[in-house]
Write a protein that holds these residues in place. Sequence first.
Motif, PDB file in Angstrom:
ATOM      1  N   GLN A  97       0.810  -1.212   0.000  1.00  0.00           N
ATOM      2  CA  GLN A  97       0.000   0.000   0.000  1.00  0.00           C
ATOM      3  C   GLN A  97       0.847   1.268   0.000  1.00  0.00           C
ATOM      4  OE1 GLN A  97      -2.771   0.138   3.256  1.00  0.00           O
ATOM      5  NE2 GLN A  97      -3.427   2.248   2.812  1.00  0.00           N
ATOM      6  N   TYR A  98       1.941   1.264   0.757  1.00  0.00           N
ATOM      7  CA  TYR A  98       2.731   2.480   0.935  1.00  0.00           C
ATOM      8  C   TYR A  98       4.003   2.512   0.084  1.00  0.00           C
ATOM      9  CZ  TYR A  98      -0.277   2.830   5.046  1.00  0.00           C
ATOM     10  OH  TYR A  98      -1.360   2.902   5.885  1.00  0.00           O
ATOM     11  N   LEU A  99       4.194   1.523  -0.773  1.00  0.00           N
ATOM     12  CA  LEU A  99       5.422   1.432  -1.555  1.00  0.00           C
ATOM     13  C   LEU A  99       5.633   2.653  -2.447  1.00  0.00           C
ATOM     14  CD1 LEU A  99       7.892  -0.154  -2.517  1.00  0.00           C
ATOM     15  CD2 LEU A  99       6.411  -1.303  -4.171  1.00  0.00           C
ATOM     16  N   GLU A 100       4.614   3.040  -3.170  1.00  0.00           N
ATOM     17  CA  GLU A 100       4.743   4.170  -4.086  1.00  0.00           C
ATOM     18  C   GLU A 100       5.050   5.459  -3.335  1.00  0.00           C
ATOM     19  OE1 GLU A 100       2.152   6.495  -7.563  1.00  0.00           O
ATOM     20  OE2 GLU A 100       1.433   4.610  -6.705  1.00  0.00           O
ATOM     21  N   GLN A 101       4.390   5.642  -2.197  1.00  0.00           N
ATOM     22  CA  GLN A 101       4.638   6.840  -1.400  1.00  0.00           C
ATOM     23  C   GLN A 101       6.070   6.860  -0.869  1.00  0.00           C
ATOM     24  OE1 GLN A 101       1.841   7.404   1.796  1.00  0.00           O
ATOM     25  NE2 GLN A 101       2.776   9.328   2.475  1.00  0.00           N
ATOM     26  N   ALA A 102       6.582   5.693  -0.484  1.00  0.00           N
ATOM     27  CA  ALA A 102       7.964   5.606   0.000  1.00  0.00           C
ATOM     28  C   ALA A 102       8.946   5.997  -1.098  1.00  0.00           C
ATOM     29  CB  ALA A 102       8.262   4.189   0.492  1.00  0.00           C
ATOM     30  N   GLU A 103       8.647   5.581  -2.319  1.00  0.00           N
ATOM     31  CA  GLU A 103       9.499   5.948  -3.444  1.00  0.00           C
ATOM     32  C   GLU A 103       9.486   7.457  -3.661  1.00  0.00           C
ATOM     33  OE1 GLU A 103       9.332   1.979  -6.289  1.00  0.00           O
ATOM     34  OE2 GLU A 103       7.821   3.554  -6.563  1.00  0.00           O
ATOM     35  N   LEU A 104       8.306   8.065  -3.578  1.00  0.00           N
ATOM     36  CA  LEU A 104       8.186   9.507  -3.775  1.00  0.00           C
ATOM     37  C   LEU A 104       8.924  10.287  -2.696  1.00  0.00           C
ATOM     38  CD1 LEU A 104       4.415   9.774  -4.819  1.00  0.00           C
ATOM     39  CD2 LEU A 104       6.413  10.045  -6.295  1.00  0.00           C
ATOM     40  N   LEU A 105       8.939   9.752  -1.488  1.00  0.00           N
ATOM     41  CA  LEU A 105       9.604  10.425  -0.372  1.00  0.00           C
ATOM     42  C   LEU A 105      11.099  10.142  -0.326  1.00  0.00           C
ATOM     43  CD1 LEU A 105       6.947   9.872   2.458  1.00  0.00           C
ATOM     44  CD2 LEU A 105       7.528  12.051   1.351  1.00  0.00           C
ATOM     45  N   GLY A 106      11.565   9.217  -1.168  1.00  0.00           N
ATOM     46  CA  GLY A 106      12.987   8.910  -1.213  1.00  0.00           C
ATOM     47  C   GLY A 106      13.501   8.154  -0.001  1.00  0.00           C
ATOM     48  N   ILE A 107      12.672   7.258   0.545  1.00  0.00           N
ATOM     49  CA  ILE A 107      13.076   6.525   1.749  1.00  0.00           C
ATOM     50  C   ILE A 107      13.035   5.013   1.517  1.00  0.00           C
ATOM     51  CG2 ILE A 107      12.402   8.335   3.370  1.00  0.00           C
ATOM     52  CD1 ILE A 107       9.784   6.788   3.849  1.00  0.00           C
ATOM     53  N   MET A 108      13.348   4.596   0.295  1.00  0.00           N
ATOM     54  CA  MET A 108      13.225   3.183  -0.030  1.00  0.00           C
ATOM     55  C   MET A 108      14.176   2.301   0.773  1.00  0.00           C
ATOM     56  SD  MET A 108      10.743   2.476  -1.892  1.00  0.00           S
ATOM     57  CE  MET A 108      11.204   0.775  -2.196  1.00  0.00           C
TER      58      MET A 108
END
Length: 206
Positions: A97-108
């Motif tokens: 669910q939060y994978l895309e948001q993590a990518e956008l925030l640069g915290i992968m």
Amino acid sequence: AIMCASIGILMTTVAFYYPYYKDMRQAAMDYQNQNYEAAYESLTGHYLNDEEKDLYQKTTLMLRLDRKYQSYLNYTKLGMDLEAFNALLQGMEAIDQYLEQAELLGIMQEYRTLAQQIEDVLSNQYGVSQDQAREWLAIEDAQVYSRTISDFLLGTDTMNLQTSDGQPYIAESTADHQQTEEQPDNPIIAGEESEFENGEQETVIQ
């Protein structure tokens, strides 16, 4: 008199801003140390600039995922095996669910580290693959979902059993779980979503 007034203003200013700067420094340190709960607590209730807003968004996302894993640990300590297993499965759902948001925030990097913990426990302790977990999570009927994961843990097959009056058989532990299925996956940390909502209301973004 003028000097006394100036000193008074300075002390008042320091007293007003010191807790804010202290909390911001502590939040940054806690985030780096993967203590997302503490970082979140330090960030809430303050006016945030753009940089602090970014940290707040990263912390909130990481904490949402971390709480799934903490749910598993808490339930395990209490001997609540079904609830602990369900918490891990809900963690898998959160990972996607939060994978895309993590990518956008640069915290992968930190996101994958935490996600790996959940995936490793499912694989190593329960022998459950990510695909299998997602297959169970796709079950829309809450009762079927509960009985399916309960059967997996207990090695039973209640899905194909019936009571004497022809009704589907529901094991007692599964029935109890069904009653909590619509509750947050971690009643030990109660009101998770409402807590985030309240925190977001209290935190003012400039």
